[in-house]
Design a protein around this motif. Sequence first.
Motif, short mmCIF file in Angstrom:
data_model
loop_
_atom_site.label_atom_id
_atom_site.label_comp_id
_atom_site.label_asym_id
_atom_site.label_seq_id
_atom_site.Cartn_x
_atom_site.Cartn_y
_atom_site.Cartn_z
N VAL A 1 -24.90 15.25 6.42
CA VAL A 1 -25.44 14.54 7.58
C VAL A 1 -26.67 13.76 7.14
CG1 VAL A 1 -26.25 14.75 9.95
CG2 VAL A 1 -24.58 16.40 9.05
N ALA A 2 -26.72 12.49 7.50
CA ALA A 2 -27.73 11.58 6.96
C ALA A 2 -29.05 11.64 7.75
CB ALA A 2 -27.20 10.15 6.96
N TYR A 3 -29.85 12.65 7.45
CA TYR A 3 -31.21 12.72 7.99
C TYR A 3 -32.15 12.08 6.97
CZ TYR A 3 -29.82 15.75 11.86
OH TYR A 3 -29.25 16.25 13.01
N ASN A 4 -32.29 10.75 7.08
CA ASN A 4 -33.00 10.00 6.04
C ASN A 4 -34.49 10.32 5.95
OD1 ASN A 4 -32.92 8.44 8.65
ND2 ASN A 4 -34.35 7.11 7.56
N ARG A 5 -35.08 10.93 7.00
CA ARG A 5 -36.50 11.26 6.93
C ARG A 5 -36.80 12.32 5.88
NH1 ARG A 5 -35.42 8.77 11.25
NH2 ARG A 5 -36.96 7.55 12.42
N ARG A 6 -35.82 13.08 5.49
CA ARG A 6 -36.00 14.05 4.40
C ARG A 6 -36.38 13.35 3.09
NH1 ARG A 6 -31.70 19.00 4.45
NH2 ARG A 6 -31.76 19.57 6.66
N PHE A 7 -36.09 12.05 3.01
CA PHE A 7 -36.29 11.32 1.76
C PHE A 7 -37.46 10.33 1.84
CE2 PHE A 7 -32.00 12.89 1.81
CZ PHE A 7 -31.80 13.35 0.52
N TYR A 8 -38.24 10.39 2.92
CA TYR A 8 -39.45 9.58 2.99
C TYR A 8 -40.37 9.94 1.82
CZ TYR A 8 -38.85 7.95 7.88
OH TYR A 8 -38.43 7.34 9.03
N ALA A 9 -41.08 8.95 1.29
CA ALA A 9 -42.08 9.23 0.26
C ALA A 9 -43.13 10.19 0.77
CB ALA A 9 -42.72 7.91 -0.20
N SER A 10 -43.51 10.05 2.04
CA SER A 10 -44.52 10.93 2.65
C SER A 10 -44.03 12.37 2.68
CB SER A 10 -44.83 10.45 4.07
OG SER A 10 -43.65 10.41 4.86
N VAL A 11 -42.76 12.56 3.00
CA VAL A 11 -42.19 13.91 3.11
C VAL A 11 -42.04 14.55 1.74
CG1 VAL A 11 -40.10 15.17 3.77
CG2 VAL A 11 -41.04 13.43 5.30
N LEU A 12 -41.57 13.79 0.76
CA LEU A 12 -41.41 14.33 -0.59
C LEU A 12 -42.76 14.75 -1.17
CD1 LEU A 12 -38.72 11.85 -1.95
CD2 LEU A 12 -38.37 14.19 -1.14
N HIS A 13 -43.82 13.98 -0.86
CA HIS A 13 -45.15 14.35 -1.34
C HIS A 13 -45.66 15.59 -0.61
CE1 HIS A 13 -48.68 13.25 -3.73
NE2 HIS A 13 -49.40 13.74 -2.73
N ALA A 14 -45.40 15.66 0.69
CA ALA A 14 -45.78 16.85 1.45
C ALA A 14 -45.07 18.08 0.90
CB ALA A 14 -45.43 16.66 2.93
N LYS A 15 -43.81 17.93 0.56
CA LYS A 15 -43.04 19.04 -0.01
C LYS A 15 -43.67 19.52 -1.32
CE LYS A 15 -38.24 20.25 -1.07
NZ LYS A 15 -36.90 19.73 -1.38
N LYS A 16 -44.15 18.58 -2.12
CA LYS A 16 -44.80 18.91 -3.40
C LYS A 16 -46.08 19.71 -3.16
CE LYS A 16 -46.82 16.47 -7.39
NZ LYS A 16 -48.25 16.50 -7.04
N ILE A 17 -46.89 19.26 -2.20
CA ILE A 17 -48.14 19.96 -1.90
C ILE A 17 -47.86 21.36 -1.36
CG2 ILE A 17 -50.20 19.95 -0.42
CD1 ILE A 17 -50.14 16.90 -0.57
N ILE A 18 -46.86 21.47 -0.50
CA ILE A 18 -46.49 22.78 0.06
C ILE A 18 -46.14 23.76 -1.06
CG2 ILE A 18 -44.68 23.98 1.36
CD1 ILE A 18 -44.64 21.47 3.22
N LYS A 19 -45.38 23.28 -2.04
CA LYS A 19 -45.01 24.15 -3.17
C LYS A 19 -46.25 24.56 -3.96
CE LYS A 19 -41.95 24.40 -7.18
NZ LYS A 19 -40.91 23.69 -8.01
N GLU A 20 -47.14 23.61 -4.23
CA GLU A 20 -48.36 23.89 -5.00
C GLU A 20 -49.25 24.89 -4.27
OE1 GLU A 20 -50.01 20.02 -5.47
OE2 GLU A 20 -48.73 19.50 -7.20
N ASP A 21 -49.25 24.82 -2.93
CA ASP A 21 -50.12 25.69 -2.12
C ASP A 21 -49.50 27.07 -1.86
OD1 ASP A 21 -51.94 23.67 -2.04
OD2 ASP A 21 -51.72 23.23 0.10
#
Length: 322
Positions: free
Chosen positions: A126-146
């Motif tokens: 299912v094409a939920y394109n917001r999962r691939f926003y640059a903002s979201v991918l960066h947020a995902k990275k910070i969440i992992k680091e934290d």
Amino acid sequence: MIKREKMKKIWLIGAGPMAQDYIKVIEALKTNFIVIGRGEETAQECEKATGCKVVIGGLDEFLDNKPEVCSHAIVSVGVEKLYQTTKELLNYGVKNILVEKPAGLHREEFEDLVQATRENDANVFVAYNRRFYASVLHAKKIIKEDGGVTSFNFEFTEWGHVIAPLKKAEGVKEKWFLGNSTHVVDLAFFLGGNPKEICSFTNGNLEWHPTSSVFSGAGKSDKNALFSYHANWESAGRWSVEMLTKEHKLILRPMEKLQIQKRGAIAQDFVEEIDYALDDSYKPGLYLQTKNFLEENTDNFCAIEDQLKMYSNYAKMAGYSN
């Protein structure tokens, strides 16, 4: 001798505005594709906007000619036709399908697509394109680091006064939460974890969405994060997702940009280091979503099986009975 990868061939079903966004991305990815539309007027508008030839007559007529099956299909038709179009592609033998959200309007449609996907040994996403926003991918990275999300909240207020006069097929506006608001809800649970426990409340109704117009609830995700949500389609508001870790509050409002608040600070600042080039050049999220789909790198996707699992939560949140 260099062994070449088997050439990918895409069928893009639909010729409306969303399909035109896909055409721009697919052309940039330099992949072979065919656009299959239904009506002549929409096809002409698509050809004028993109310079791309559209095969008219619809998917049924196209398949009647027994074309060689494609490697990947993208379904970008009206919401009311998503289920039937995806089912036809599965029955024809297409193995990799990306279908625009929400992929169906009723529980039995999701159940049927899951069964057909399994029976045909296929993959449907299912094409939920917001999962691939640059903002979201960066947020995902910070969440992992934290060390992960500890709590999150989200708002999916829709502007009822704008939606009310829209002309849509029967049943589409009545399921507007599923067909549109899940862009927000899916993103929140994608980052914070799917509901393990959820308590939902609804109030009010609208002529075009009779089950509910005010929404509130809370719960705990399978990542052990507490969450809450709210929306009021008869008042002011906007889409918003906030993720909290032990070190930061990550704010997606608007969701195309990431703001960050550090622990112990008052300021909420936009993150300047993010490269938004792809989201500025194409419909946000669409380039990376399409690229990953074609490369079969599907870790960040919502599989049709996932959508079926989430439907019970969506129905509860919106007050739907089926």
